[in-house]
Design a protein around this motif. Structure first.
Motif, PDB file in Angstrom:
ATOM      1  N   THR A  53       0.974  -1.093  -0.057  1.00 48.33           N
ATOM      2  CA  THR A  53       0.015   0.034   0.077  1.00 48.33           C
ATOM      3  C   THR A  53       0.898   1.247   0.088  1.00 48.33           C
ATOM      4  O   THR A  53       0.565   2.332  -0.670  1.00 48.33           O
ATOM      5  N   ASP A  54       1.935   1.256   0.651  1.00 45.44           N
ATOM      6  CA  ASP A  54       2.859   2.299   0.750  1.00 45.44           C
ATOM      7  C   ASP A  54       3.508   2.660  -0.721  1.00 45.44           C
ATOM      8  O   ASP A  54       3.777   3.683  -1.064  1.00 45.44           O
ATOM      9  N   GLU A  55       3.850   1.584  -1.272  1.00 45.29           N
ATOM     10  CA  GLU A  55       4.484   1.708  -2.649  1.00 45.29           C
ATOM     11  C   GLU A  55       3.524   2.384  -3.689  1.00 45.29           C
ATOM     12  O   GLU A  55       3.766   3.140  -4.495  1.00 45.29           O
ATOM     13  N   LEU A  56       2.315   2.007  -3.502  1.00 45.35           N
ATOM     14  CA  LEU A  56       1.159   2.549  -4.479  1.00 45.35           C
ATOM     15  C   LEU A  56       0.919   3.850  -4.289  1.00 45.35           C
ATOM     16  O   LEU A  56       0.688   4.774  -5.051  1.00 45.35           O
ATOM     17  N   ALA A  57       0.707   4.178  -2.975  1.00 50.71           N
ATOM     18  CA  ALA A  57       0.116   5.281  -2.520  1.00 50.71           C
ATOM     19  C   ALA A  57       1.057   6.737  -3.215  1.00 50.71           C
ATOM     20  O   ALA A  57       2.300   6.678  -3.184  1.00 50.71           O
ATOM     21  N   GLY A  58       0.479   7.599  -3.859  1.00 50.34           N
ATOM     22  CA  GLY A  58       1.446   8.834  -4.194  1.00 50.34           C
ATOM     23  C   GLY A  58       1.907   8.593  -5.727  1.00 50.34           C
ATOM     24  O   GLY A  58       2.396   9.496  -6.478  1.00 50.34           O
ATOM     25  N   GLN A  59       1.703   7.293  -6.214  1.00 52.38           N
ATOM     26  CA  GLN A  59       2.096   7.057  -7.634  1.00 52.38           C
ATOM     27  C   GLN A  59       0.881   7.213  -8.666  1.00 52.38           C
ATOM     28  O   GLN A  59      -0.131   7.381  -8.364  1.00 52.38           O
ATOM     29  N   PRO A  60       1.147   7.730  -9.995  1.00 49.70           N
ATOM     30  CA  PRO A  60       0.132   8.096 -10.779  1.00 49.70           C
ATOM     31  C   PRO A  60      -0.800   6.715 -11.040  1.00 49.70           C
ATOM     32  O   PRO A  60      -0.126   5.690 -10.875  1.00 49.70           O
ATOM     33  N   ILE A  61      -1.754   6.848 -11.375  1.00 49.34           N
ATOM     34  CA  ILE A  61      -2.907   5.683 -11.536  1.00 49.34           C
ATOM     35  C   ILE A  61      -2.204   4.880 -12.561  1.00 49.34           C
ATOM     36  O   ILE A  61      -2.280   3.750 -12.836  1.00 49.34           O
ATOM     37  N   ASP A  62      -1.534   5.625 -13.700  1.00 49.64           N
ATOM     38  CA  ASP A  62      -0.975   4.817 -14.883  1.00 49.64           C
ATOM     39  C   ASP A  62      -0.062   3.811 -14.573  1.00 49.64           C
ATOM     40  O   ASP A  62       0.066   2.823 -15.296  1.00 49.64           O
ATOM     41  N   THR A  63       0.459   3.612 -13.255  1.00 54.46           N
ATOM     42  CA  THR A  63       1.244   2.626 -12.796  1.00 54.46           C
ATOM     43  C   THR A  63       0.890   1.054 -12.992  1.00 54.46           C
ATOM     44  O   THR A  63       1.477   0.261 -13.094  1.00 54.46           O
ATOM     45  N   ILE A  64      -0.618   1.381 -12.581  1.00 57.76           N
ATOM     46  CA  ILE A  64      -1.223  -0.159 -12.429  1.00 57.76           C
ATOM     47  C   ILE A  64      -2.033  -0.204 -13.895  1.00 57.76           C
ATOM     48  O   ILE A  64      -2.854  -1.212 -14.009  1.00 57.76           O
ATOM     49  N   LEU A  65      -1.623   0.407 -14.971  1.00 63.15           N
ATOM     50  CA  LEU A  65      -2.457   0.104 -16.265  1.00 63.15           C
ATOM     51  C   LEU A  65      -1.050  -0.056 -17.254  1.00 63.15           C
ATOM     52  O   LEU A  65       0.001   0.316 -17.247  1.00 63.15           O
ATOM     53  N   PRO A  66      -1.566  -1.175 -18.304  1.00 65.56           N
ATOM     54  CA  PRO A  66      -0.258  -1.392 -19.342  1.00 65.56           C
ATOM     55  C   PRO A  66      -0.147  -0.141 -20.044  1.00 65.56           C
ATOM     56  O   PRO A  66      -0.952   0.773 -20.318  1.00 65.56           O
ATOM     57  N   PRO A  67       1.111  -0.026 -20.638  1.00 58.85           N
ATOM     58  CA  PRO A  67       1.507   1.074 -21.159  1.00 58.85           C
ATOM     59  C   PRO A  67       0.715   1.661 -22.255  1.00 58.85           C
ATOM     60  O   PRO A  67       0.468   2.853 -22.741  1.00 58.85           O
ATOM     61  N   ARG A  68       0.324   0.449 -23.309  1.00 59.74           N
ATOM     62  CA  ARG A  68      -0.624   1.033 -24.317  1.00 59.74           C
ATOM     63  C   ARG A  68      -1.897   1.362 -23.947  1.00 59.74           C
ATOM     64  O   ARG A  68      -2.532   2.076 -24.999  1.00 59.74           O
ATOM     65  N   PHE A  69      -2.418   1.565 -22.795  1.00 55.89           N
ATOM     66  CA  PHE A  69      -3.738   2.098 -22.557  1.00 55.89           C
ATOM     67  C   PHE A  69      -3.668   3.412 -21.610  1.00 55.89           C
ATOM     68  O   PHE A  69      -4.628   3.944 -21.418  1.00 55.89           O
ATOM     69  N   ARG A  70      -2.371   3.830 -21.332  1.00 57.92           N
ATOM     70  CA  ARG A  70      -2.090   4.937 -20.578  1.00 57.92           C
ATOM     71  C   ARG A  70      -2.678   6.114 -21.003  1.00 57.92           C
ATOM     72  O   ARG A  70      -3.266   7.006 -20.368  1.00 57.92           O
ATOM     73  N   HIS A  71      -2.510   6.612 -22.252  1.00 54.70           N
ATOM     74  CA  HIS A  71      -2.975   7.722 -22.873  1.00 54.70           C
ATOM     75  C   HIS A  71      -4.265   7.828 -22.969  1.00 54.70           C
ATOM     76  O   HIS A  71      -5.203   8.913 -22.491  1.00 54.70           O
ATOM     77  N   ALA A  72      -5.218   6.760 -23.354  1.00 53.53           N
ATOM     78  CA  ALA A  72      -6.461   6.778 -23.529  1.00 53.53           C
ATOM     79  C   ALA A  72      -7.138   6.889 -21.999  1.00 53.53           C
ATOM     80  O   ALA A  72      -8.267   7.547 -21.968  1.00 53.53           O
ATOM     81  N   HIS A  73      -6.586   6.157 -21.038  1.00 54.71           N
ATOM     82  CA  HIS A  73      -7.186   6.319 -19.680  1.00 54.71           C
ATOM     83  C   HIS A  73      -7.206   7.699 -19.314  1.00 54.71           C
ATOM     84  O   HIS A  73      -7.979   8.065 -18.616  1.00 54.71           O
ATOM     85  N   ARG A  74      -6.132   8.385 -19.613  1.00 57.48           N
ATOM     86  CA  ARG A  74      -6.273  10.101 -19.084  1.00 57.48           C
ATOM     87  C   ARG A  74      -7.532  10.539 -19.694  1.00 57.48           C
ATOM     88  O   ARG A  74      -8.096  11.433 -19.058  1.00 57.48           O
ATOM     89  N   ASP A  75      -7.498  10.375 -20.991  1.00 55.76           N
ATOM     90  CA  ASP A  75      -8.934  10.988 -21.432  1.00 55.76           C
ATOM     91  C   ASP A  75     -10.241  10.578 -20.968  1.00 55.76           C
ATOM     92  O   ASP A  75     -11.074  11.310 -20.725  1.00 55.76           O
ATOM     93  N   HIS A  76     -10.293   9.291 -20.643  1.00 53.48           N
ATOM     94  CA  HIS A  76     -11.350   8.641 -20.171  1.00 53.48           C
ATOM     95  C   HIS A  76     -11.607   9.506 -18.647  1.00 53.48           C
ATOM     96  O   HIS A  76     -12.911   9.658 -18.238  1.00 53.48           O
ATOM     97  N   LEU A  77     -10.578   9.446 -18.087  1.00 49.75           N
ATOM     98  CA  LEU A  77     -10.659  10.174 -16.519  1.00 49.75           C
ATOM     99  C   LEU A  77     -11.093  11.460 -16.814  1.00 49.75           C
ATOM    100  O   LEU A  77     -12.027  11.869 -15.998  1.00 49.75           O
ATOM    101  N   ALA A  78     -10.533  12.377 -17.511  1.00 44.18           N
ATOM    102  CA  ALA A  78     -11.248  13.639 -17.769  1.00 44.18           C
ATOM    103  C   ALA A  78     -12.626  13.673 -18.271  1.00 44.18           C
ATOM    104  O   ALA A  78     -13.370  14.580 -17.803  1.00 44.18           O
ATOM    105  N   GLY A  79     -12.795  12.776 -19.179  1.00 39.14           N
ATOM    106  CA  GLY A  79     -14.506  12.623 -19.613  1.00 39.14           C
ATOM    107  C   GLY A  79     -15.255  12.320 -18.526  1.00 39.14           C
ATOM    108  O   GLY A  79     -16.220  13.093 -18.324  1.00 39.14           O
ATOM    109  N   PHE A  80     -14.932  11.467 -17.679  1.00 37.32           N
ATOM    110  CA  PHE A  80     -15.675  11.073 -16.369  1.00 37.32           C
ATOM    111  C   PHE A  80     -16.026  12.166 -15.402  1.00 37.32           C
ATOM    112  O   PHE A  80     -16.819  12.542 -14.769  1.00 37.32           O
ATOM    113  N   MET A  81     -14.674  12.890 -15.143  1.00 31.99           N
ATOM    114  CA  MET A  81     -14.682  13.928 -14.328  1.00 31.99           C
ATOM    115  C   MET A  81     -15.792  15.171 -14.623  1.00 31.99           C
ATOM    116  O   MET A  81     -16.364  15.674 -13.946  1.00 31.99           O
ATOM    117  N   LYS A  82     -15.782  15.271 -15.872  1.00 33.88           N
ATOM    118  CA  LYS A  82     -16.843  16.232 -16.419  1.00 33.88           C
ATOM    119  C   LYS A  82     -18.295  15.756 -16.835  1.00 33.88           C
ATOM    120  O   LYS A  82     -19.319  16.579 -17.173  1.00 33.88           O
TER     121      LYS A  82
END
Length: 315
Positions: A53-82
């Motif tokens: 839990t200490d290792e994960l806390a403070g890291q970007p959520i991208d850490t637990i996503l495969p590299p190929r999905f990271r850019h798209a996930h940022r867009d999904h997060l921004a869309g969900f926020m709005k």
């Protein structure tokens, strides 16, 4: 005295109790801020991703996503926020989130995403459930449903589905597509004389010949009984005829029934058809290939014939 409402009952639970519930849940729980930084994760989430839990806390959520999905996930997060909804579930037989573990392996996750507010702005809570085993089981069931149990290649049902997709792709690209229908000559006599065990061996050996020639890199299936079918996207008439002839020659020179201590002579007939722009239906291509196969059989077997339009030509 009226019973108190659920909300009134819940309000009596203090933060320590809530914390205990979250910490001991089997599902993983991760909280992130509006910038995608992990604020909190419970032990189950840490176990999912093979970190503490200490290792994960403070890291970007991208850490637990495969590299190929990271850019798209940022867009999904921004869309969900709005967006207008405060909760979303992702995880079904066909759809799931892919998680990325510390050792580089991937897991299939069902996720309920909740949006709430904290003192420093929006907070997103992800409740995660490991669906990897379920999806592996489902994939195996689908594989079995789409595979001919004897030859190990696609069955008719799978072929119709996959060939329809290939036809559509070729149609969009205005590229040719070829179809070849094979039939083992004299197969019924093999079954009648040597039994179905030998017949089954012959079916498997013929499927192996086609796979060794590379037809499974196109789309190969057992059409039924001793008939096999292949669709060859982007293939010209010359290529499809050459492949069909190569299969025919291999069958002609090889002995069959080796697993049963036999070396039986066999032959195969083939019908070939090609659509230059893939603008015919699958049924039409099968019909033309079948006409060509009938001509090959009627012409003496152990040969390849073609059906171009309504014209049959012996190769």
């Amino acid at each position: 005295m009226a019973r108190s409402s659920f909300n009134e009952q819940a309000s009596r639970l203090d933060g320590e109790v809530y914390g205990k519930i979250v910490a001991e849940m089997e599902d993983g729980i991760i909280a992130i801020d509006a910038h995608g930084k992990i604020l909190y994760c419970n032990p189950s989430a840490a176990t999912l991703f093979q970190q503490s839990t200490d290792e994960l806390a403070g890291q970007p959520i991208d850490t637990i996503l495969p590299p190929r999905f990271r850019h798209a996930h940022r867009d999904h997060l921004a869309g969900f926020m709005k967006g207008p909804v405060d909760a979303k579930y992702m995880g079904s037989r066909k759809s799931f989130i892919v998680g990325y573990r510390a050792d580089g392996t991937e897991i299939s996750l069902g996720a309920t995403i909740l949006r709430t507010s904290g003192s420093d702005g929006p907070i997103f809570i992800a409740v995660l459930r490991d669906l990897t085993e379920r999806h592996q089981h489902q994939s195996e069931l689908e594989r079995l449903a789409n595979t001919d149990p004897l030859s190990g290649i696609n069955n008719r049902r799978a072929f119709v589905d996959l060939a329809g997709r290939e036809l559509e792709r070729c149609r969009r690209n205005h590229s040719p597509v070829a179809m070849v229908l094979f039939d083992l000559d004299g197969f019924k006599a093999i079954n009648d004389r040597y039994g179905h065990d030998v017949g089954d061996t012959v079916i498997c050996e013929f499927a192996n010949i086609m796979k060794s020639i590379g037809l499974d890199n196109d789309l190969l299936a057992r059409w039924g009984g001793e008939e096999f079918i292949a669709i060859m996207p982007d293939a010209t008439l010359d290529r499809s005829l050459a492949v069909a002839e190569l299969v025919r020659r291999n069958v002609e020179v090889l002995g069959f029934g080796a697993a049963n201590g036999l070396s039986l002579p066999m032959s195969v007939s083939a019908g070939v058809t090609v659509s230059q722009d893939a603008n015919e239906s699958l049924d039409e291509l099968v019909r033309r290939a079948d006409l060509a196969l009938y001509a090959a059989k009627a012409g003496g077997r152990n040969r390849v014939a073609t059906q171009i339009g309504e014209t049959t030509v012996a190769a």
